[in-house]
Enzyme design. Structure first.
Site, PDB file in Angstrom:
ATOM      1  N   ASP A 245      -4.852   2.171   2.180  1.00 42.57           N
ATOM      2  CA  ASP A 245      -3.753   2.718   2.992  1.00 42.57           C
ATOM      3  C   ASP A 245      -3.194   3.990   2.347  1.00 42.57           C
ATOM      4  O   ASP A 245      -2.841   4.944   3.041  1.00 42.57           O
ATOM      5  CB  ASP A 245      -2.617   1.695   3.137  1.00 42.57           C
ATOM      6  CG  ASP A 245      -2.898   0.664   4.224  1.00 42.57           C
ATOM      7  OD1 ASP A 245      -3.873   0.833   4.974  1.00 42.57           O
ATOM      8  OD2 ASP A 245      -2.127  -0.318   4.307  1.00 42.57           O
ATOM      9  N   GLU A 380     -13.738   5.968   3.027  1.00 45.00           N
ATOM     10  CA  GLU A 380     -12.433   5.276   3.101  1.00 45.00           C
ATOM     11  C   GLU A 380     -12.297   4.532   4.436  1.00 45.00           C
ATOM     12  O   GLU A 380     -11.217   4.408   5.000  1.00 45.00           O
ATOM     13  CB  GLU A 380     -11.271   6.249   2.871  1.00 45.00           C
ATOM     14  CG  GLU A 380     -11.402   6.937   1.518  1.00 45.00           C
ATOM     15  CD  GLU A 380     -10.105   7.154   0.785  1.00 45.00           C
ATOM     16  OE1 GLU A 380      -9.084   6.588   1.186  1.00 45.00           O
ATOM     17  OE2 GLU A 380     -10.137   7.886  -0.218  1.00 45.00           O
TER      18      GLU A 380
END
Ligand SMILES: Cc1cc2nc3c(=O)[nH]c(=O)nc-3n(C[C@H](O)[C@H](O)[C@H](O)COP(=O)(O)OP(=O)(O)OC[C@H]3O[C@@H](n4cnc5c(N)ncnc54)[C@H](O)[C@@H]3O)c2cc1C
Length: 399
Positions: A245, A380
Protein backbone atom coordinates in the site's frame (compact mmCIF):
# COMPACT_ATOMS: atom_id res chain seq x y z
CA UNK A 1 1.45 19.18 4.52
CA UNK A 2 -2.14 20.41 4.90
CA UNK A 3 -4.79 18.86 2.70
CA UNK A 4 -8.28 20.24 2.82
CA UNK A 5 -9.79 22.67 0.38
CA UNK A 6 -6.29 24.19 0.46
CA UNK A 7 -3.43 22.05 -0.81
CA UNK A 8 -0.01 23.29 0.11
CA UNK A 9 3.42 22.11 1.21
CA UNK A 10 5.05 23.43 4.36
CA UNK A 11 8.18 25.62 4.06
CA UNK A 12 10.22 22.67 5.39
CA UNK A 13 8.80 20.40 2.67
CA UNK A 14 9.56 22.98 -0.02
CA UNK A 15 13.11 23.33 1.33
CA UNK A 16 13.54 19.55 1.28
CA UNK A 17 12.34 19.42 -2.34
CA UNK A 18 14.79 22.16 -3.34
CA UNK A 19 17.69 20.38 -1.60
CA UNK A 20 16.85 17.05 -3.25
CA UNK A 21 16.52 18.69 -6.66
CA UNK A 22 19.90 20.40 -6.33
CA UNK A 23 21.54 17.16 -5.22
CA UNK A 24 20.04 15.15 -8.10
CA UNK A 25 20.97 17.68 -10.77
CA UNK A 26 24.55 17.78 -9.55
CA UNK A 27 25.20 14.16 -8.63
CA UNK A 28 22.73 11.82 -10.33
CA UNK A 29 21.63 13.38 -13.63
CA UNK A 30 25.17 13.35 -15.09
CA UNK A 31 25.60 9.56 -14.70
CA UNK A 32 22.18 8.28 -15.79
CA UNK A 33 22.83 7.82 -19.53
CA UNK A 34 26.06 5.88 -18.87
CA UNK A 35 24.33 3.78 -16.20
CA UNK A 36 21.55 2.88 -18.63
CA UNK A 37 24.09 1.85 -21.25
CA UNK A 38 26.35 -0.16 -18.91
CA UNK A 39 23.37 -1.76 -17.11
CA UNK A 40 25.26 -1.50 -13.82
CA UNK A 41 23.83 -0.81 -10.38
CA UNK A 42 24.81 2.81 -9.62
CA UNK A 43 26.75 2.19 -6.41
CA UNK A 44 28.45 5.61 -6.09
CA UNK A 45 25.23 7.61 -6.42
CA UNK A 46 23.30 5.21 -4.19
CA UNK A 47 26.08 5.61 -1.59
CA UNK A 48 25.82 9.40 -1.82
CA UNK A 49 22.03 9.24 -1.43
CA UNK A 50 22.47 7.02 1.60
CA UNK A 51 24.87 9.57 3.09
CA UNK A 52 22.27 12.30 2.55
CA UNK A 53 19.72 10.30 4.52
CA UNK A 54 17.52 9.66 1.46
CA UNK A 55 17.16 5.96 2.28
CA UNK A 56 15.29 6.74 5.49
CA UNK A 57 13.07 9.70 4.60
CA UNK A 58 9.73 8.48 6.07
CA UNK A 59 11.34 6.69 9.03
CA UNK A 60 11.06 8.57 12.36
CA UNK A 61 14.27 10.19 13.61
CA UNK A 62 14.36 7.94 16.68
CA UNK A 63 14.99 5.04 14.27
CA UNK A 64 17.68 6.78 12.22
CA UNK A 65 15.47 8.35 9.53
CA UNK A 66 14.74 11.92 8.50
CA UNK A 67 11.20 11.78 9.94
CA UNK A 68 9.56 13.46 6.94
CA UNK A 69 6.65 11.02 6.65
CA UNK A 70 5.06 9.71 3.46
CA UNK A 71 4.58 13.22 2.10
CA UNK A 72 8.31 13.93 2.40
CA UNK A 73 9.05 10.52 0.91
CA UNK A 74 6.75 11.22 -2.07
CA UNK A 75 8.49 14.57 -2.58
CA UNK A 76 11.78 12.67 -2.74
CA UNK A 77 10.44 10.09 -5.19
CA UNK A 78 8.75 12.68 -7.39
CA UNK A 79 12.08 14.51 -7.74
CA UNK A 80 14.06 11.29 -8.26
CA UNK A 81 11.44 10.14 -10.80
CA UNK A 82 12.12 13.27 -12.85
CA UNK A 83 15.78 12.29 -13.15
CA UNK A 84 15.88 8.50 -13.23
CA UNK A 85 13.44 5.63 -12.70
CA UNK A 86 16.19 3.17 -11.72
CA UNK A 87 17.22 5.24 -8.72
CA UNK A 88 13.53 5.63 -7.82
CA UNK A 89 13.06 1.84 -7.93
CA UNK A 90 16.15 1.18 -5.79
CA UNK A 91 14.84 3.68 -3.23
CA UNK A 92 11.30 2.32 -3.35
CA UNK A 93 12.29 -1.33 -2.94
CA UNK A 94 14.40 -0.40 0.08
CA UNK A 95 12.10 2.15 1.71
CA UNK A 96 8.48 1.28 0.91
CA UNK A 97 8.94 -2.46 0.84
CA UNK A 98 11.90 -2.91 3.20
CA UNK A 99 11.65 -0.30 5.96
CA UNK A 100 7.81 -0.16 6.14
CA UNK A 101 7.40 -3.76 7.39
CA UNK A 102 10.10 -3.14 10.00
CA UNK A 103 8.59 0.15 11.15
CA UNK A 104 4.99 -1.13 11.20
CA UNK A 105 5.48 -4.68 12.45
CA UNK A 106 8.99 -4.92 13.93
CA UNK A 107 9.66 -5.42 17.64
CA UNK A 108 11.78 -2.77 19.35
CA UNK A 109 14.75 -5.14 19.10
CA UNK A 110 14.19 -5.74 15.38
CA UNK A 111 13.90 -2.00 14.77
CA UNK A 112 17.22 -1.38 16.54
CA UNK A 113 18.97 -4.22 14.71
CA UNK A 114 17.58 -3.87 11.16
CA UNK A 115 15.61 -0.64 10.74
CA UNK A 116 18.11 1.84 12.19
CA UNK A 117 21.08 0.85 9.95
CA UNK A 118 18.72 0.66 6.93
CA UNK A 119 17.30 4.14 7.55
CA UNK A 120 20.77 5.57 8.14
CA UNK A 121 21.84 4.17 4.77
CA UNK A 122 24.33 1.71 6.19
CA UNK A 123 22.47 -1.35 4.92
CA UNK A 124 20.31 -1.93 1.86
CA UNK A 125 16.97 -3.77 1.95
CA UNK A 126 14.87 -5.73 -0.55
CA UNK A 127 11.44 -7.35 -0.53
CA UNK A 128 10.77 -10.82 -1.86
CA UNK A 129 7.26 -12.13 -2.42
CA UNK A 130 7.20 -13.30 -6.07
CA UNK A 131 8.08 -16.88 -7.05
CA UNK A 132 8.06 -18.76 -10.37
CA UNK A 133 4.59 -20.16 -9.61
CA UNK A 134 3.27 -17.25 -7.57
CA UNK A 135 2.95 -13.81 -9.14
CA UNK A 136 -0.45 -12.13 -9.06
CA UNK A 137 -1.67 -15.00 -6.89
CA UNK A 138 0.85 -13.83 -4.35
CA UNK A 139 -0.70 -15.63 -1.40
CA UNK A 140 0.14 -19.03 -2.90
CA UNK A 141 3.72 -19.04 -1.64
CA UNK A 142 5.70 -22.25 -2.31
CA UNK A 143 8.94 -21.43 -0.48
CA UNK A 144 8.66 -23.57 2.62
CA UNK A 145 9.39 -22.57 6.22
CA UNK A 146 9.59 -25.64 8.46
CA UNK A 147 9.79 -25.52 12.22
CA UNK A 148 13.12 -26.50 13.82
CA UNK A 149 13.22 -26.00 17.56
CA UNK A 150 12.09 -22.45 18.25
CA UNK A 151 13.32 -21.36 14.80
CA UNK A 152 12.73 -22.20 11.13
CA UNK A 153 14.40 -23.78 8.10
CA UNK A 154 13.51 -22.06 4.82
CA UNK A 155 13.90 -23.66 1.38
CA UNK A 156 12.76 -22.40 -2.02
CA UNK A 157 13.33 -20.07 -4.96
CA UNK A 158 12.21 -16.45 -5.18
CA UNK A 159 12.40 -14.41 -8.40
CA UNK A 160 12.36 -10.84 -9.71
CA UNK A 161 13.71 -9.27 -6.52
CA UNK A 162 14.63 -5.60 -6.97
CA UNK A 163 17.90 -4.87 -5.11
CA UNK A 164 18.14 -8.66 -4.70
CA UNK A 165 21.79 -8.83 -5.79
CA UNK A 166 22.94 -5.97 -3.55
CA UNK A 167 20.66 -6.11 -0.50
CA UNK A 168 22.13 -6.86 2.93
CA UNK A 169 18.74 -7.98 4.27
CA UNK A 170 15.62 -9.20 2.49
CA UNK A 171 12.07 -9.13 3.86
CA UNK A 172 11.10 -12.54 2.48
CA UNK A 173 7.77 -14.34 2.52
CA UNK A 174 7.66 -18.12 3.02
CA UNK A 175 4.86 -20.60 3.68
CA UNK A 176 4.71 -21.82 7.26
CA UNK A 177 1.59 -23.84 6.39
CA UNK A 178 0.48 -23.89 2.76
CA UNK A 179 -2.90 -25.38 3.71
CA UNK A 180 -3.83 -22.20 5.57
CA UNK A 181 -3.28 -19.97 2.50
CA UNK A 182 -2.51 -16.25 2.74
CA UNK A 183 -4.22 -15.71 6.07
CA UNK A 184 -2.22 -17.69 8.56
CA UNK A 185 -0.06 -19.68 6.15
CA UNK A 186 2.57 -17.10 5.14
CA UNK A 187 5.31 -15.68 7.37
CA UNK A 188 7.63 -12.70 6.76
CA UNK A 189 11.30 -13.37 7.60
CA UNK A 190 14.34 -11.13 7.82
CA UNK A 191 16.99 -12.91 5.77
CA UNK A 192 20.57 -11.62 5.79
CA UNK A 193 22.63 -12.27 2.68
CA UNK A 194 25.53 -13.88 4.57
CA UNK A 195 23.45 -16.69 6.11
CA UNK A 196 24.55 -20.23 5.15
CA UNK A 197 22.36 -21.66 2.38
CA UNK A 198 21.41 -18.28 0.92
CA UNK A 199 22.62 -17.33 -2.55
CA UNK A 200 21.77 -14.98 -5.40
CA UNK A 201 20.87 -16.79 -8.63
CA UNK A 202 20.13 -15.43 -12.08
CA UNK A 203 19.87 -11.66 -12.62
CA UNK A 204 17.47 -10.69 -15.40
CA UNK A 205 18.31 -8.58 -18.45
CA UNK A 206 15.49 -6.09 -18.86
CA UNK A 207 13.85 -3.72 -21.32
CA UNK A 208 14.36 -0.81 -18.91
CA UNK A 209 15.37 0.05 -15.35
CA UNK A 210 18.92 -0.86 -16.33
CA UNK A 211 20.39 0.44 -13.07
CA UNK A 212 18.40 -2.01 -10.95
CA UNK A 213 19.07 -5.65 -10.27
CA UNK A 214 16.14 -8.05 -10.66
CA UNK A 215 17.42 -11.18 -9.01
CA UNK A 216 16.55 -14.74 -8.25
CA UNK A 217 17.18 -15.74 -4.63
CA UNK A 218 17.93 -19.34 -3.72
CA UNK A 219 17.27 -20.59 -0.20
CA UNK A 220 18.73 -24.00 0.53
CA UNK A 221 17.80 -24.95 4.10
CA UNK A 222 18.49 -21.49 5.50
CA UNK A 223 18.19 -21.60 9.29
CA UNK A 224 16.42 -18.61 10.81
CA UNK A 225 16.02 -17.91 14.51
CA UNK A 226 12.72 -16.67 15.99
CA UNK A 227 14.13 -13.11 16.12
CA UNK A 228 13.89 -13.06 12.31
CA UNK A 229 10.10 -13.47 12.15
CA UNK A 230 8.47 -10.14 11.37
CA UNK A 231 4.94 -9.49 12.60
CA UNK A 232 4.45 -13.01 14.00
CA UNK A 233 4.10 -16.45 12.35
CA UNK A 234 1.32 -16.59 9.77
CA UNK A 235 1.03 -12.81 9.38
CA UNK A 236 3.41 -12.40 6.44
CA UNK A 237 0.78 -11.77 3.78
CA UNK A 238 -0.68 -8.93 5.84
CA UNK A 239 2.84 -7.52 6.34
CA UNK A 240 3.47 -7.70 2.58
CA UNK A 241 0.16 -6.12 1.56
CA UNK A 242 0.58 -3.27 4.05
CA UNK A 243 4.02 -2.52 2.64
CA UNK A 244 2.62 -2.63 -0.90
CA UNK A 245 0.00 0.00 0.00
CA UNK A 246 2.89 2.34 0.77
CA UNK A 247 4.80 1.23 -2.30
CA UNK A 248 1.89 1.86 -4.65
CA UNK A 249 1.56 5.48 -3.55
CA UNK A 250 5.31 6.10 -3.79
CA UNK A 251 5.30 4.45 -7.22
CA UNK A 252 2.68 7.06 -8.11
CA UNK A 253 5.03 9.81 -6.94
CA UNK A 254 7.90 8.48 -9.05
CA UNK A 255 5.55 8.17 -12.06
CA UNK A 256 4.43 11.76 -11.48
CA UNK A 257 8.07 12.87 -11.65
CA UNK A 258 8.60 10.89 -14.85
CA UNK A 259 5.52 12.52 -16.41
CA UNK A 260 6.62 16.02 -15.41
CA UNK A 261 10.05 15.50 -16.89
CA UNK A 262 8.69 14.07 -20.17
CA UNK A 263 6.12 16.86 -20.51
CA UNK A 264 8.74 19.53 -19.84
CA UNK A 265 11.02 18.09 -22.49
CA UNK A 266 8.15 17.85 -24.98
CA UNK A 267 7.09 21.45 -24.30
CA UNK A 268 10.60 22.76 -24.86
CA UNK A 269 11.14 20.65 -27.95
CA UNK A 270 7.81 21.73 -29.47
CA UNK A 271 8.68 25.39 -29.03
CA UNK A 272 12.03 25.01 -30.78
CA UNK A 273 11.47 22.42 -33.50
CA UNK A 274 10.39 24.18 -36.67
CA UNK A 275 8.51 22.43 -39.48
CA UNK A 276 6.45 23.99 -42.28
CA UNK A 277 7.94 27.35 -41.31
CA UNK A 278 6.75 27.46 -37.71
CA UNK A 279 7.49 25.83 -34.33
CA UNK A 280 5.49 22.62 -34.10
CA UNK A 281 3.98 24.00 -30.85
CA UNK A 282 1.91 26.27 -33.11
CA UNK A 283 -0.05 23.29 -34.40
CA UNK A 284 -3.20 22.28 -32.56
CA UNK A 285 -2.43 18.56 -32.86
CA UNK A 286 0.69 19.16 -30.74
CA UNK A 287 -1.01 21.64 -28.39
CA UNK A 288 -3.71 19.10 -27.55
CA UNK A 289 -1.10 16.49 -26.66
CA UNK A 290 0.59 18.99 -24.33
CA UNK A 291 -2.74 19.95 -22.76
CA UNK A 292 -3.59 16.29 -22.14
CA UNK A 293 -0.23 15.82 -20.42
CA UNK A 294 -0.77 18.83 -18.17
CA UNK A 295 -4.25 17.64 -17.15
CA UNK A 296 -2.99 14.21 -16.10
CA UNK A 297 -0.08 15.71 -14.16
CA UNK A 298 -2.40 18.13 -12.37
CA UNK A 299 -4.83 15.37 -11.34
CA UNK A 300 -2.12 12.94 -10.29
CA UNK A 301 -0.33 15.49 -8.11
CA UNK A 302 -3.47 15.82 -5.97
CA UNK A 303 -4.07 12.09 -5.84
CA UNK A 304 -0.53 11.16 -4.79
CA UNK A 305 -0.22 13.71 -2.00
CA UNK A 306 -3.76 13.17 -0.79
CA UNK A 307 -3.05 9.44 -0.36
CA UNK A 308 0.37 10.11 1.22
CA UNK A 309 -1.07 12.62 3.70
CA UNK A 310 -3.80 10.09 4.59
CA UNK A 311 -1.16 7.44 5.33
CA UNK A 312 0.73 9.95 7.48
CA UNK A 313 -2.43 10.71 9.45
CA UNK A 314 -3.02 6.99 10.02
CA UNK A 315 0.45 6.63 11.56
CA UNK A 316 2.80 3.64 11.75
CA UNK A 317 0.86 1.40 14.16
CA UNK A 318 -1.45 -0.94 12.23
CA UNK A 319 -3.06 -2.17 15.46
CA UNK A 320 -4.63 1.29 15.82
CA UNK A 321 -6.17 1.35 12.34
CA UNK A 322 -9.88 0.78 11.92
CA UNK A 323 -11.07 -1.76 9.36
CA UNK A 324 -12.75 0.84 7.14
CA UNK A 325 -9.75 3.15 7.30
CA UNK A 326 -7.53 0.28 6.20
CA UNK A 327 -9.86 -0.52 3.29
CA UNK A 328 -9.88 3.13 2.20
CA UNK A 329 -6.09 3.27 2.31
CA UNK A 330 -5.79 0.13 0.18
CA UNK A 331 -8.28 1.41 -2.40
CA UNK A 332 -6.54 4.78 -2.58
CA UNK A 333 -3.17 3.10 -3.09
CA UNK A 334 -4.53 0.85 -5.85
CA UNK A 335 -6.18 3.83 -7.55
CA UNK A 336 -3.01 5.92 -7.46
CA UNK A 337 -0.83 3.04 -8.68
CA UNK A 338 -3.10 2.14 -11.57
CA UNK A 339 -3.76 5.64 -12.89
CA UNK A 340 -0.22 6.88 -12.30
CA UNK A 341 1.39 4.03 -14.20
CA UNK A 342 -1.05 4.23 -17.12
CA UNK A 343 -0.86 8.01 -17.36
CA UNK A 344 2.93 7.88 -17.16
CA UNK A 345 3.01 5.46 -20.10
CA UNK A 346 0.61 7.67 -22.07
CA UNK A 347 2.36 10.95 -21.30
CA UNK A 348 5.82 9.59 -22.06
CA UNK A 349 4.53 7.98 -25.26
CA UNK A 350 3.06 11.29 -26.44
CA UNK A 351 6.23 13.16 -25.42
CA UNK A 352 8.21 10.69 -27.53
CA UNK A 353 5.81 11.26 -30.45
CA UNK A 354 6.36 15.02 -30.20
CA UNK A 355 10.11 14.40 -30.48
CA UNK A 356 9.53 12.61 -33.81
CA UNK A 357 12.38 10.34 -34.96
CA UNK A 358 14.68 11.79 -32.32
CA UNK A 359 12.51 10.27 -29.61
CA UNK A 360 13.29 6.80 -30.93
CA UNK A 361 17.04 7.27 -30.94
CA UNK A 362 18.85 5.21 -28.31
CA UNK A 363 20.29 7.29 -25.48
CA UNK A 364 17.85 10.20 -25.54
CA UNK A 365 16.18 10.78 -22.14
CA UNK A 366 12.73 10.29 -23.62
CA UNK A 367 13.66 6.93 -25.16
CA UNK A 368 15.01 5.76 -21.80
CA UNK A 369 11.91 7.02 -19.97
CA UNK A 370 9.69 5.12 -22.43
CA UNK A 371 11.48 1.83 -21.68
CA UNK A 372 11.62 2.52 -17.93
CA UNK A 373 7.94 3.45 -17.51
CA UNK A 374 6.29 0.28 -18.79
CA UNK A 375 7.08 -1.89 -15.77
CA UNK A 376 5.02 0.32 -13.44
CA UNK A 377 1.86 -1.19 -14.96
CA UNK A 378 3.15 -4.61 -13.90
CA UNK A 379 5.15 -4.60 -10.66
CA UNK A 380 3.83 -3.99 -7.16
CA UNK A 381 0.74 -5.84 -8.40
CA UNK A 382 -0.37 -5.64 -12.04
CA UNK A 383 -2.99 -3.08 -12.98
CA UNK A 384 -5.49 -5.89 -13.55
CA UNK A 385 -4.99 -6.82 -9.88
CA UNK A 386 -5.36 -3.16 -8.80
CA UNK A 387 -8.69 -3.05 -10.63
CA UNK A 388 -9.77 -6.23 -8.84
CA UNK A 389 -8.86 -4.63 -5.49
CA UNK A 390 -10.85 -1.50 -6.32
CA UNK A 391 -13.84 -3.44 -7.68
CA UNK A 392 -13.94 -5.74 -4.64
CA UNK A 393 -14.12 -2.72 -2.35
CA UNK A 394 -16.74 -1.09 -4.58
CA UNK A 395 -18.92 -4.19 -4.39
CA UNK A 396 -18.48 -4.28 -0.63
CA UNK A 397 -18.96 -0.60 0.22
CA UNK A 398 -20.08 1.18 -2.93
CA UNK A 399 -18.45 4.39 -4.06
C1 LIG B 1 11.60 -5.41 -12.99
C2 LIG B 1 10.76 -6.14 -11.97
C3 LIG B 1 10.96 -5.89 -10.62
C4 LIG B 1 10.21 -6.59 -9.67
N1 LIG B 1 10.49 -6.41 -8.33
C5 LIG B 1 9.90 -7.22 -7.42
C6 LIG B 1 10.31 -7.19 -6.04
O1 LIG B 1 11.18 -6.40 -5.64
N2 LIG B 1 9.75 -8.10 -5.20
C7 LIG B 1 8.80 -8.99 -5.59
O2 LIG B 1 8.33 -9.77 -4.77
N3 LIG B 1 8.37 -9.02 -6.88
C8 LIG B 1 8.92 -8.17 -7.80
N4 LIG B 1 8.53 -8.23 -9.12
C9 LIG B 1 7.47 -9.16 -9.52
C10 LIG B 1 6.17 -8.48 -9.94
O3 LIG B 1 5.53 -7.91 -8.84
C11 LIG B 1 5.32 -9.53 -10.67
O4 LIG B 1 5.95 -9.76 -11.93
C12 LIG B 1 3.87 -9.11 -10.86
O5 LIG B 1 3.22 -9.06 -9.62
C13 LIG B 1 3.11 -10.02 -11.81
O6 LIG B 1 3.32 -11.36 -11.54
P1 LIG B 1 3.70 -12.35 -12.75
O7 LIG B 1 4.85 -11.75 -13.47
O8 LIG B 1 3.87 -13.70 -12.21
O9 LIG B 1 2.47 -12.31 -13.73
P2 LIG B 1 1.14 -13.23 -13.65
O10 LIG B 1 0.57 -13.19 -12.29
O11 LIG B 1 1.43 -14.56 -14.23
O12 LIG B 1 0.15 -12.44 -14.60
C14 LIG B 1 0.15 -12.56 -16.02
C15 LIG B 1 -1.01 -11.74 -16.55
O13 LIG B 1 -2.25 -12.27 -16.07
C16 LIG B 1 -2.98 -11.24 -15.40
N5 LIG B 1 -3.76 -11.87 -14.32
C17 LIG B 1 -3.33 -12.73 -13.36
N6 LIG B 1 -4.32 -13.04 -12.53
C18 LIG B 1 -5.43 -12.36 -12.95
C19 LIG B 1 -6.78 -12.27 -12.51
N7 LIG B 1 -7.21 -12.94 -11.43
N8 LIG B 1 -7.62 -11.48 -13.20
C20 LIG B 1 -7.19 -10.80 -14.28
N9 LIG B 1 -5.93 -10.84 -14.76
C21 LIG B 1 -5.06 -11.62 -14.10
C22 LIG B 1 -1.93 -10.28 -14.90
O14 LIG B 1 -2.48 -9.01 -14.61
C23 LIG B 1 -0.96 -10.28 -16.07
O15 LIG B 1 -1.43 -9.42 -17.07
C24 LIG B 1 9.24 -7.53 -10.09
C25 LIG B 1 9.04 -7.76 -11.45
C26 LIG B 1 9.81 -7.10 -12.40
C27 LIG B 1 9.61 -7.43 -13.86
Amino acid sequence: MTVGIEFSFSPAEEAFRAAVRGFLEKEVAPIVAAMDESEEFPRPTVRRMQEEGYFGVPVPEEYGGLGLGKVGYCILLEEVGKVDASHATILGAHTSLGTTPLLYYGSEEQKRRWLVPAAKGERLLAFSLTEPGSGSDSGSVHTVAERKGDGWVVTGNKIYVSNGREADTIVLMAANDAKLGPNGGVTAFLVDRDLPGFSVGRCEKKMGLHGTSTAELVLDHVELGPERVLGGPGRGFLVAMTALDVGRVSLGAASLGGMESAATQALEFAQHRTQFGAPIANYEAIQFKLADMAMKIHALRFMVYHAAAHQDRMGPEPSRWGHLERQTKTREAATVKCLASEWASEVIDEALQIHGGLGYIRGTPIERAYRDARISEIFEGTNEIQRLVIARDLLDRGL
